[in-house]
Design a protein around this motif. Sequence first.
Motif, PDB file in Angstrom:
ATOM      1  N   THR A   1     -21.492 102.701 -44.067  1.00 21.74           N
ATOM      2  CA  THR A   1     -20.482 103.692 -44.434  1.00 21.74           C
ATOM      3  C   THR A   1     -19.421 103.016 -45.282  1.00 21.74           C
ATOM      4  O   THR A   1     -19.333 101.782 -45.313  1.00 21.74           O
ATOM      5  CB  THR A   1     -19.851 104.342 -43.186  1.00 21.74           C
ATOM      6  OG1 THR A   1     -19.075 105.464 -43.588  1.00 21.74           O
ATOM      7  CG2 THR A   1     -18.980 103.378 -42.419  1.00 21.74           C
ATOM      8  N   THR A   2     -18.647 103.794 -45.965  1.00 22.24           N
ATOM      9  CA  THR A   2     -17.516 103.299 -46.734  1.00 22.24           C
ATOM     10  C   THR A   2     -16.270 103.944 -46.170  1.00 22.24           C
ATOM     11  O   THR A   2     -16.260 105.157 -45.907  1.00 22.24           O
ATOM     12  CB  THR A   2     -17.667 103.668 -48.224  1.00 22.24           C
ATOM     13  OG1 THR A   2     -18.900 103.131 -48.703  1.00 22.24           O
ATOM     14  CG2 THR A   2     -16.524 103.124 -49.046  1.00 22.24           C
ATOM     15  N   MET A   3     -15.252 103.128 -45.948  1.00 16.91           N
ATOM     16  CA  MET A   3     -13.998 103.673 -45.419  1.00 16.91           C
ATOM     17  C   MET A   3     -12.825 102.898 -45.990  1.00 16.91           C
ATOM     18  O   MET A   3     -12.968 101.732 -46.347  1.00 16.91           O
ATOM     19  CB  MET A   3     -13.980 103.628 -43.886  1.00 16.91           C
ATOM     20  CG  MET A   3     -14.013 102.237 -43.296  1.00 16.91           C
ATOM     21  SD  MET A   3     -13.851 102.171 -41.485  1.00 16.91           S
ATOM     22  CE  MET A   3     -15.175 103.167 -40.924  1.00 16.91           C
ATOM     23  N   PRO A   4     -11.668 103.540 -46.060  1.00 20.78           N
ATOM     24  CA  PRO A   4     -10.475 102.844 -46.542  1.00 20.78           C
ATOM     25  C   PRO A   4     -10.056 101.751 -45.553  1.00 20.78           C
ATOM     26  O   PRO A   4     -10.323 101.843 -44.350  1.00 20.78           O
ATOM     27  CB  PRO A   4      -9.404 103.931 -46.614  1.00 20.78           C
ATOM     28  CG  PRO A   4     -10.085 105.217 -46.334  1.00 20.78           C
ATOM     29  CD  PRO A   4     -11.425 104.932 -45.773  1.00 20.78           C
ATOM     30  N   LEU A   5      -9.427 100.731 -46.057  1.00 19.72           N
ATOM     31  CA  LEU A   5      -8.968  99.625 -45.230  1.00 19.72           C
ATOM     32  C   LEU A   5      -8.043 100.111 -44.113  1.00 19.72           C
ATOM     33  O   LEU A   5      -8.131  99.637 -42.975  1.00 19.72           O
ATOM     34  CB  LEU A   5      -8.257  98.575 -46.087  1.00 19.72           C
ATOM     35  CG  LEU A   5      -7.733  97.339 -45.365  1.00 19.72           C
ATOM     36  CD1 LEU A   5      -8.848  96.604 -44.643  1.00 19.72           C
ATOM     37  CD2 LEU A   5      -7.026  96.421 -46.341  1.00 19.72           C
ATOM     38  N   SER A   6      -7.214 101.083 -44.405  1.00 19.76           N
ATOM     39  CA  SER A   6      -6.295 101.597 -43.388  1.00 19.76           C
ATOM     40  C   SER A   6      -7.052 102.187 -42.203  1.00 19.76           C
ATOM     41  O   SER A   6      -6.673 102.005 -41.047  1.00 19.76           O
ATOM     42  CB  SER A   6      -5.358 102.648 -43.988  1.00 19.76           C
ATOM     43  OG  SER A   6      -6.099 103.727 -44.518  1.00 19.76           O
ATOM     44  N   GLU A   7      -8.169 102.876 -42.488  1.00 21.20           N
ATOM     45  CA  GLU A   7      -8.988 103.451 -41.422  1.00 21.20           C
ATOM     46  C   GLU A   7      -9.694 102.347 -40.633  1.00 21.20           C
ATOM     47  O   GLU A   7      -9.790 102.407 -39.411  1.00 21.20           O
ATOM     48  CB  GLU A   7     -10.005 104.416 -42.023  1.00 21.20           C
ATOM     49  CG  GLU A   7     -10.746 105.253 -40.999  1.00 21.20           C
ATOM     50  CD  GLU A   7     -11.688 106.255 -41.658  1.00 21.20           C
ATOM     51  OE1 GLU A   7     -12.728 106.529 -41.053  1.00 21.20           O
ATOM     52  OE2 GLU A   7     -11.384 106.739 -42.778  1.00 21.20           O
ATOM     53  N   LEU A   8     -10.158 101.331 -41.328  1.00 16.70           N
ATOM     54  CA  LEU A   8     -10.816 100.201 -40.671  1.00 16.70           C
ATOM     55  C   LEU A   8      -9.853  99.476 -39.738  1.00 16.70           C
ATOM     56  O   LEU A   8     -10.204  99.102 -38.616  1.00 16.70           O
ATOM     57  CB  LEU A   8     -11.385  99.235 -41.714  1.00 16.70           C
ATOM     58  CG  LEU A   8     -12.106  98.015 -41.179  1.00 16.70           C
ATOM     59  CD1 LEU A   8     -13.369  98.413 -40.431  1.00 16.70           C
ATOM     60  CD2 LEU A   8     -12.446  97.054 -42.308  1.00 16.70           C
ATOM     61  N   LEU A   9      -8.627  99.314 -40.180  1.00 18.75           N
ATOM     62  CA  LEU A   9      -7.620  98.624 -39.368  1.00 18.75           C
ATOM     63  C   LEU A   9      -7.199  99.432 -38.150  1.00 18.75           C
ATOM     64  O   LEU A   9      -6.676  98.883 -37.178  1.00 18.75           O
ATOM     65  CB  LEU A   9      -6.387  98.282 -40.217  1.00 18.75           C
ATOM     66  CG  LEU A   9      -6.627  97.234 -41.308  1.00 18.75           C
ATOM     67  CD1 LEU A   9      -5.400  97.125 -42.209  1.00 18.75           C
ATOM     68  CD2 LEU A   9      -6.988  95.883 -40.701  1.00 18.75           C
ATOM     69  N   SER A  10      -7.442 100.734 -38.178  1.00 27.21           N
ATOM     70  CA  SER A  10      -7.022 101.581 -37.057  1.00 27.21           C
ATOM     71  C   SER A  10      -8.103 101.742 -35.983  1.00 27.21           C
ATOM     72  O   SER A  10      -7.863 102.403 -34.976  1.00 27.21           O
ATOM     73  CB  SER A  10      -6.580 102.953 -37.567  1.00 27.21           C
ATOM     74  OG  SER A  10      -7.698 103.668 -38.048  1.00 27.21           O
TER      75      SER A  10
END
Length: 112
Positions: free
Chosen positions: A44-53
């Motif tokens: 999947t691809t996700m924004p860094l902010s989502e990954l950090l959360s």
Amino acid sequence: MSDMSEADAAPARERRDTRNISATPNFDLLAGVSLRVSVEVGSTTMPLSELLSISEGSVIELDRAATELLDIYANGTLIAKGEIVSVDGRYGIKVAELVAPERGWAGVERRG
């Protein structure tokens, strides 16, 4: 001119059938080489902010349906597709299909 065409035809008759690598004598030289085999369930691809959360218990949705075959890679090169099995309490992978064996390496996908 006829001498040249006869000379070109002779080596063609002596060439080996290279479509089956295991039939060549030099295959034994490579038979003991270790390769890293890995299985990809999905991505999947996700924004860094989502990954950090993400935290314990978070669910990350992947791009593959649960019923689809998994990709099997050897040193980053797609070689087969398979399904997960359990072997003595450990995960295993049952090969369901080889990827483009009739086309040789031309149709094989390389993961970057």
